[in-house]
Design a protein around this motif. Structure first.
Motif, PDB file in Angstrom:
ATOM      1  N   ARG A  59       9.269   7.277 -14.231  1.00 24.51           N
ATOM      2  CA  ARG A  59       8.947   7.714 -12.869  1.00 24.51           C
ATOM      3  C   ARG A  59       8.258   6.636 -12.042  1.00 24.51           C
ATOM      4  O   ARG A  59       8.459   6.552 -10.835  1.00 24.51           O
ATOM      5  CB  ARG A  59       8.042   8.927 -12.934  1.00 24.51           C
ATOM      6  N   ILE A  60       7.449   5.799 -12.702  1.00 23.44           N
ATOM      7  CA  ILE A  60       6.679   4.825 -11.901  1.00 23.44           C
ATOM      8  C   ILE A  60       7.600   3.756 -11.304  1.00 23.44           C
ATOM      9  O   ILE A  60       7.271   3.138 -10.303  1.00 23.44           O
ATOM     10  CB  ILE A  60       5.546   4.152 -12.705  1.00 23.44           C
TER      11      ILE A  60
ATOM     12  N   LEU B 113       1.231   2.405  -3.512  1.00 17.39           N
ATOM     13  CA  LEU B 113       0.037   3.045  -4.080  1.00 17.39           C
ATOM     14  C   LEU B 113      -0.091   4.474  -3.572  1.00 17.39           C
ATOM     15  O   LEU B 113      -0.427   5.391  -4.324  1.00 17.39           O
ATOM     16  CB  LEU B 113      -1.215   2.237  -3.735  1.00 17.39           C
TER      17      LEU B 113
ATOM     18  N   ASN C  61       1.182  11.865  -8.326  1.00 19.30           N
ATOM     19  CA  ASN C  61       0.536  11.608  -9.612  1.00 19.30           C
ATOM     20  C   ASN C  61       0.536  12.786 -10.584  1.00 19.30           C
ATOM     21  O   ASN C  61       0.801  12.620 -11.764  1.00 19.30           O
ATOM     22  CB  ASN C  61      -0.904  11.124  -9.390  1.00 19.30           C
ATOM     23  N   LEU C  62       0.276  13.975 -10.090  1.00 20.80           N
ATOM     24  CA  LEU C  62       0.137  15.086 -11.037  1.00 20.80           C
ATOM     25  C   LEU C  62       1.392  15.959 -11.138  1.00 20.80           C
ATOM     26  O   LEU C  62       1.401  16.971 -11.848  1.00 20.80           O
ATOM     27  CB  LEU C  62      -1.096  15.921 -10.711  1.00 20.80           C
ATOM     28  N   VAL C  63       2.441  15.539 -10.470  1.00 22.36           N
ATOM     29  CA  VAL C  63       3.701  16.266 -10.609  1.00 22.36           C
ATOM     30  C   VAL C  63       4.244  16.027 -12.015  1.00 22.36           C
ATOM     31  O   VAL C  63       4.433  14.885 -12.416  1.00 22.36           O
ATOM     32  CB  VAL C  63       4.730  15.769  -9.564  1.00 22.36           C
TER      33      VAL C  63
ATOM     34  N   PRO D 155       0.802  -1.236   0.000  1.00 21.23           N
ATOM     35  CA  PRO D 155       0.000   0.000   0.000  1.00 21.23           C
ATOM     36  C   PRO D 155       0.829   1.278   0.000  1.00 21.23           C
ATOM     37  O   PRO D 155       0.416   2.289  -0.586  1.00 21.23           O
ATOM     38  CB  PRO D 155      -0.818  -0.114   1.293  1.00 21.23           C
TER      39      PRO D 155
ATOM     40  N   LEU E  92       2.384   6.609  -5.408  1.00 23.71           N
ATOM     41  CA  LEU E  92       1.925   6.886  -6.776  1.00 23.71           C
ATOM     42  C   LEU E  92       0.847   7.960  -6.760  1.00 23.71           C
ATOM     43  O   LEU E  92       0.822   8.870  -7.597  1.00 23.71           O
ATOM     44  CB  LEU E  92       1.384   5.607  -7.431  1.00 23.71           C
ATOM     45  N   HIS E  93      -0.047   7.838  -5.788  1.00 23.55           N
ATOM     46  CA  HIS E  93      -1.139   8.787  -5.647  1.00 23.55           C
ATOM     47  C   HIS E  93      -0.604  10.192  -5.379  1.00 23.55           C
ATOM     48  O   HIS E  93      -1.002  11.166  -6.033  1.00 23.55           O
ATOM     49  CB  HIS E  93      -2.056   8.315  -4.515  1.00 23.55           C
TER      50      HIS E  93
END
Lengths: 341, 341, 341, 341
Positions: free
Chosen positions: A238-239, A17, A24-26, A14, A20-21
């Motif tokens: 990035r991921i 996750l 996310n918008l960077v 978790p 990532l959350h």
């Protein structure tokens, strides 16, 4: 039905996750040139005490193996591996597809010895009619769950350097190895003793991703070209960076493997108590337990696992794999059912 | 500094993170044999009206291209592509690394014509001294944002079939193409007119992933072997399945591209109003605007974008890319600054 | 110093030089489209009773092996071979360099059995994670001089067809095999029982050249492209045609090997009389005689041969090779010296 | 019907047959380790004033090109060539089959310029997304018979060294180039200005064979492994050595090409006298004469040659090739028939 089939049956820890959350918008550059990957690389280089290493993130293990081995070898050079090595038996000829022969060494538990390596180095001399051995590939933990001790790895490393062989460690399950109670190696030891190794994320709580650590400067040159040419350079690099940054923060990488190993150990001890034996010594998160077919049949009603190998008329070896996500309650249930059977 | 550099500057659409979160602890088999991938494949086959197609999920575009092309061609067969094609100029020789020649056709906007294809088919006959053209590779949208009309694609398809050439569409930006105001093709048309194509996820709101749709039964055989051998079979194949299931639920796939295209269109119209011209006709989420260097310089203070090409002493062409994640407010700001400059 | 090192120590049989001389100024098309090659192909197809076979001439054995195997296999398919097979140990990874894995079977004399082939066919089923066995490679005579009987070859052929494995015979020393006193196979039998085989010229009196005979229509398609792509299509293909036309006229092909075998047999019988044993049964033109080091040392004063392998403190195995060019007087001399020692 | 189709329509110069005959029964080691090859290498190194060069003999041109280029390049490196280059259009993708991209430069006569090379060097910088140009391939004489002057070659060499590009000259028709009346280069110049080049035997009177001369020490390492792996190491390497020893004795190499060029020149002058023009300037043994279709038709009754290219409604370009074996009487006859037509 609870699955002990793999260490990649679930999604991810978790915390990943969440990371990532949060990120996310960077907006960030592509192909691994992002701040998350940079941070992850720094964490890994620090943990491995390898400030001059080059670190790359790759989506999966087979891809990592084929890019690393092909990038390191000349066309006529070959890689030495245990016959049980993932590259030799479970990658659909991926290494040969890049043009290189694998010189396979017989192995019971997936480990190889300096004497075996030396024998190959000695026997391959009828040049140019034979391939030139140039690299040794080892897995730690091995495909059957065994690990290398510090002394074993030092001896292999010494043997390789004497014979001008590069040493590459497949660490798809490196976390499980490092967190084994039998282990006396650190990430820094491994960085020092090998030319290149990788740290598996996929089998230790990431969605996907392996971190390649290249210490030998000769292997660093041009590596990103090789990645791109083999389709291994993700646009959203990035991921992978986000995941490894998370794993190498707050010791999460070690915690996850420690949990997996502890689950396996509990099952192993129960099996020992119940008088069962193993195909290979239980050291990490993969157990190879020899059980009567009756017992196997009963366990299969509630649990999924591989029947690995027939032993004799009455018994087979099963493979039980635990992971960062293994439910402790299901481990207890399995132990109970094992005892009852 | 706001980035119009790529359509992969951010993570993924929030619905995907939600789907990953909700499915996270569900145990599933590896390597794409999971329920999420199965559901995603069904959704895609339904949308493409291609019930007998085989669908596979791959991490990235270069990997998809090299696996598809190599799997389809015999060793001595070549693939025809626009000279601007991604496989020809932006994949570090990935296709050649699998052993195949690319026969490049001159193109201004990334599109090729049946006449050009026919010319190659006619010229390559001095067998066995020359390669055998066996596949045509097209991108839709192209690398410079242009799209194929239904008539154009039908004509190419006909030309290919007449000359026994396979037709492969690189759909890294297929969503942008399908949602262009100029578009008159459907996914079902494309499935019918090509032998194999792929639907890009990475550049349309996924963390990563491309969906390969293989209609030609001859290309279906053995495809999973090729994937595995090239390192393209992810252990947690589920993460690709989950994303495509999300994209193909509730029209999300189209909504995201529609947003990206609308942002681009707004900028394009502002540029037109301000009297600027384009290197290629604005049709999708990539704009190639010709601007004075002074204007470029001013815009660069607040926005990141590629300076694509020098036009003359005073002007250059810039590339502006929008995406599912592009902030409408930043589009308005960019338009304002463009008008002011 | 007389050499028993190889069967390619001299040039070629004088009849070949005569044929080259006589044909020298005849103008002919290049790349094998000449009348000499056509005539040679007809002679071979007649001798092999294979009117629909395609015959190609290639300069050497390694090149033949790599073109044939690569042309026949899909990328993810593998070839089964004895571990002693020429492709596995003496071609610098040539097969792997074309992308294919060799699945090696343990063998003492270079021969393999249907049971061994079946075991591999049975074990390789974890698709697509493992290569797909698709071809069996055998050498006749083997690299250590053994030959297949008609029954053995029939059984292998049957096993291959049952398991959908192509059968390829490396006939670099096929003449020696066919002319062995133990042989009960004809060229026609071999053509019928295999999918593709080749007839060695280099080691049976030609300057260079191997004749590939392809019976399986599926393997005929596109073969000339493969030859050209691998650099195996000689501009003056005539020089291979002229040689094979000569070899297959007046039984020369068989006469040369019969001479070589007779020379070897004389030495073998002398060794037996003198009480020496062999590493492998003497059947063709290669002998592997186990001798005391003292004897070896004395023989080395007058004769060149390989010391193949240490047997124990006192003895080693030597390899003695005879050929079409071996001088009968030197055979007698060697026998005398062997007896005396 | 007399053939002006190729310079490989006949066997070999009689001196070569004599040399093969005289050496025929001399026993020698295989794979190029024979005294004939050693002598030939010495003669070539002396002629090229390149005492430290490594010289290897290879059966044919395509094989030479693919081994040299693949041996010299890293996987992600590409070779620059004229679009008319043999490697680009006449080798069935042999270079790509070894994994490398060819970067083609437009050329009318087969030659390329430093400016064209520089442009590619300048344009390929978006690393690692594009291949890395690392070698320049030129043919001398070119595929259409043109030659490089000393100044042109010096400038190319300088451009290559400035840009860290290796320079490789395909000398399949090097003899024709060196014996052109326009030539001002020596073998020694070429050895000095290139990193590696080869001297064609096949098209200058040998049965087969090309001599690779490697000056750059970095390219010498491991070359014999590459040869073996690609099937290019002949067991009877002697037959190549014998031929090159003969060609480089008594100036035979130059005499043969001088004859071929003289025959071509006579035809060229007759064509000029008759008012015909050429597609490319006549410099060596290949002529590209533009003739009316009527004339072509008449000539075709007695002579074989290629109709190379349609020029307009009334005329086409034909290719006339002469060689060491061209009969002076047939040249005169052709000239007569040309004049009459």
């Amino acid at each position: 039905m609870y699955s002990f089939l793999y260490d990649y049956s679930e999604g991810c820890h978790p915390a990943i996750l969440t990371a990532l959350h949060e990120s996310n918008l960077v907006q960030q550059p592509g192909y691994g040139d992002d701040v998350f990957s940079a941070a992850a690389k720094d964490l890994i280089k620090k943990e491995a005490d390898a400030p001059h290493a080059h670190v790359y993130f790759v989506a999966g293990g087979t891809q990592t193996n084929l890019v690393v081995i092909h990038a390191a070898l000349k066309s006529y050079e070959a890689v030495i591996s245990a016959d049980t090595g993932h590259i030799n038996v479970n990658e659909t000829g991926a290494i040969e597809a890049t043009g290189h022969k694998i010189l396979a060494i017989p192995s019971a538990d997936g480990k190889i010895t300096p004497a075996q390596i030396q024998e190959i180095a000695d026997n391959y001399h009828h040049f140019p009619h034979v391939v030139k051995p140039a690299m040794v590939y080892i897995s730690n933990a091995t495909e059957t769950g065994a690990i290398y001790s510090a002394e074993e790895l030092k001896n292999i490393s010494q043997c390789c350097r004497k014979n001008k062989l590069l040493l590459f460690m497949d660490g798809a399950r490196l976390a499980a190895a490092l967190c084994s109670e039998d282990n006396d190696l650190t990430l820094a030891d491994i960085a020092q003793l090998t030319d290149v190794f990788y740290i598996g994320g996929t089998k230790n709580g990431a969605l996907l991703g392996e971190a390649v650590v290249i210490n030998n400067p000769a292997l660093q040159e041009g590596f990103s070209f090789h990645l791109k040419q083999r389709g291994a350079l993700l646009a959203k690099g990035r991921i992978l960076g986000i995941q490894f940054r998370t794993l190498f923060s707050n010791q999460l990488f070690y915690q996850l493997a420690t949990h997996a190993n502890a689950c396996a150990k509990a099952i192993a001890q129960a099996a020992i108590s119940a008088g069962y034996s193993f195909l290979t010594k239980p050291q990490t998160n993969q157990l190879f337990i020899i059980l009567p077919y009756d017992t196997i049949k009963k366990l299969q009603e509630k649990y999924a696992f591989y029947v690995w190998k027939k032993i004799d008329q009455d018994r087979a070896c099963i493979r039980v794999v635990t992971s960062w996500a293994t439910d402790k309650k299901m481990v207890d249930a399995f132990i109970n059912d094992l005892k009852k059977s």
